[in-house]
Design an enzyme around this catalytic site. Sequence first.
Site, short mmCIF file in Angstrom:
data_model
loop_
_atom_site.label_atom_id
_atom_site.label_comp_id
_atom_site.label_asym_id
_atom_site.label_seq_id
_atom_site.Cartn_x
_atom_site.Cartn_y
_atom_site.Cartn_z
N SER B 135 -48.41 -25.66 5.57
CA SER B 135 -47.46 -25.63 4.45
C SER B 135 -47.89 -26.60 3.35
O SER B 135 -48.99 -26.44 2.82
CB SER B 135 -46.05 -25.91 4.98
OG SER B 135 -45.10 -25.68 3.98
N HIS B 177 -46.43 -19.90 2.75
CA HIS B 177 -45.18 -19.13 2.88
C HIS B 177 -45.27 -17.92 1.95
O HIS B 177 -44.33 -17.58 1.25
CB HIS B 177 -43.96 -19.97 2.48
CG HIS B 177 -43.80 -21.25 3.24
ND1 HIS B 177 -43.34 -21.29 4.54
CD2 HIS B 177 -44.06 -22.53 2.89
CE1 HIS B 177 -43.30 -22.56 4.95
NE2 HIS B 177 -43.74 -23.33 3.97
N GLU B 204 -46.58 -17.08 6.59
CA GLU B 204 -46.19 -17.99 7.66
C GLU B 204 -46.84 -17.57 8.98
O GLU B 204 -47.20 -16.41 9.16
CB GLU B 204 -44.65 -18.01 7.79
CG GLU B 204 -44.02 -18.67 6.56
CD GLU B 204 -42.50 -18.75 6.60
OE1 GLU B 204 -41.88 -18.24 7.56
OE2 GLU B 204 -41.93 -19.34 5.66
#
Lengths: 279, 279
Positions: B135, B177, B204
């Site tokens: 992330s 994401h 993800e």
Amino acid sequence: MPSKPVNGEQRGWIIPIGGAEDKDTNPRILARFVELSGGGDADIVVIPTASRLKDSGLNYQALFRGMGVERVDVMDFDTRRDCQEPGRIQRLSEASGIFLTGGNQLRLSTILGGTDVARTLRLCNARGVTVAGTSAGAGFLSEHMIAFGKEGSSPRASSVRLAPGLGLTNRFVIDQHFRQRDRLGRLTAALAYNPFAIGIGLDEDTAAFISPDDTLEVEGSGAVTVVDAHDLQFSSMAHADEDDPVCMLGLGVHILIAGATFNLHTRRASAGRLATRKT
Amino acid sequence: MPSKPVNGEQRGWIIPIGGAEDKDTNPRILARFVELSGGGDADIVVIPTASRLKDSGLNYQALFRGMGVERVDVMDFDTRRDCQEPGRIQRLSEASGIFLTGGNQLRLSTILGGTDVARTLRLCNARGVTVAGTSAGAGFLSEHMIAFGKEGSSPRASSVRLAPGLGLTNRFVIDQHFRQRDRLGRLTAALAYNPFAIGIGLDEDTAAFISPDDTLEVEGSGAVTVVDAHDLQFSSMAHADEDDPVCMLGLGVHILIAGATFNLHTRRASAGRLATRKT
């Protein structure tokens, strides 16, 4: 399949609009539709079949009248029986411009599909009549229509369900509210099934004006995303389970804004008048 | 700029992960990171600086220990002063694998940027140490980092703000994401500023394992979207106002799933082991 143009006549413009087109401040999309339908001399038929709202058709009627078009009729084909009435078909066939409102594209395909209305729309377009549709009305114009789909930008086998559409052309698959509803994945998945078609993703207040010679020019405040799978090197669609992501190698993508063009035959994009803009 | 590899040694793997990687049922991404760091003999340092949650680092420590790694330390650099302590730098430089957690990438760039920690991370990677980030930790790995961005799939000048990142490489810009947060527009906008870099959009539970020779291989349950602006024909970015959509003609897009590869030098995608899968 699209009707063949009548001896020497050119096919009419096809104008898919991404929905939520400006109707007040700068209604450039609707104004250009009117102009291409004959301006003040246009004879416009609005078909609000996609919508369940009673005033969809009347709102467009008022808008087009406000733009100086004297003859504007709303024809709400609400049942398949409506679509076979000779008097209505006669009226429809007199139009110089036909406008399909938004709503639910399955209402269009289930009510108009296979009826005289659908046939008349194809015949009209083949002999030069301008046909526009917004949102659901845009999705319905092509031979292959996105009936349902999931949002999110990576394609999965389950991202999209296709259904037969009106069939003015089979060259492209339309998706609308494109930026606003994150639909690249479902459009790409639609192409993964059979890469022959060109994917056209329309943002809101944005339209693809497709000329009789199949050049697409963008109008409006957003972008048109053209996805070209012609040179696709590899797709895993045939092996993918419903919710698997789909591998697609070698997609071409063009993001067009007002003024840019894409030729649906040569599959070449051009910056058009943008390229000569002063800095 | 990335540190030069030390005489003859190969650069280590760089592993950006799209966030929310599986930690229970099928932790294939974390397991492969461990394997590339030396398996049971690995010496792993977890850097939870991006996160404000106290247990981010400890959770990963427990996970990696559960995979049989004996030496796992959490080093929470919480201030720029922390990043200049010789004892800590010494410990960091012993690692065979370094893992940056998720959180806020601006915490990483503002706290680690320009410190001995950042320099040590580059030096470690240059002499063969595996560096992974999930992330925010993924976004930070490259020279050009997406600091902020808007969602929605058509690029606008205002879609994205870049900031300098860690700089293990400048070949790509990472977004994470990707499918879940509709980020194609902001990644494409980042490339519009300067098309030299390759855009890598990570879903993800999906990672790009980038080998020492700059071949990217996908692992995980989602897709990696590679956007290649190398053959861009036209971009209107230089003329676009903040909220204008940006015209970009000639983008190449590859949607890769586990097993597919992309060579960051030749810019060629390959189906890898997917191409030989039995039907």
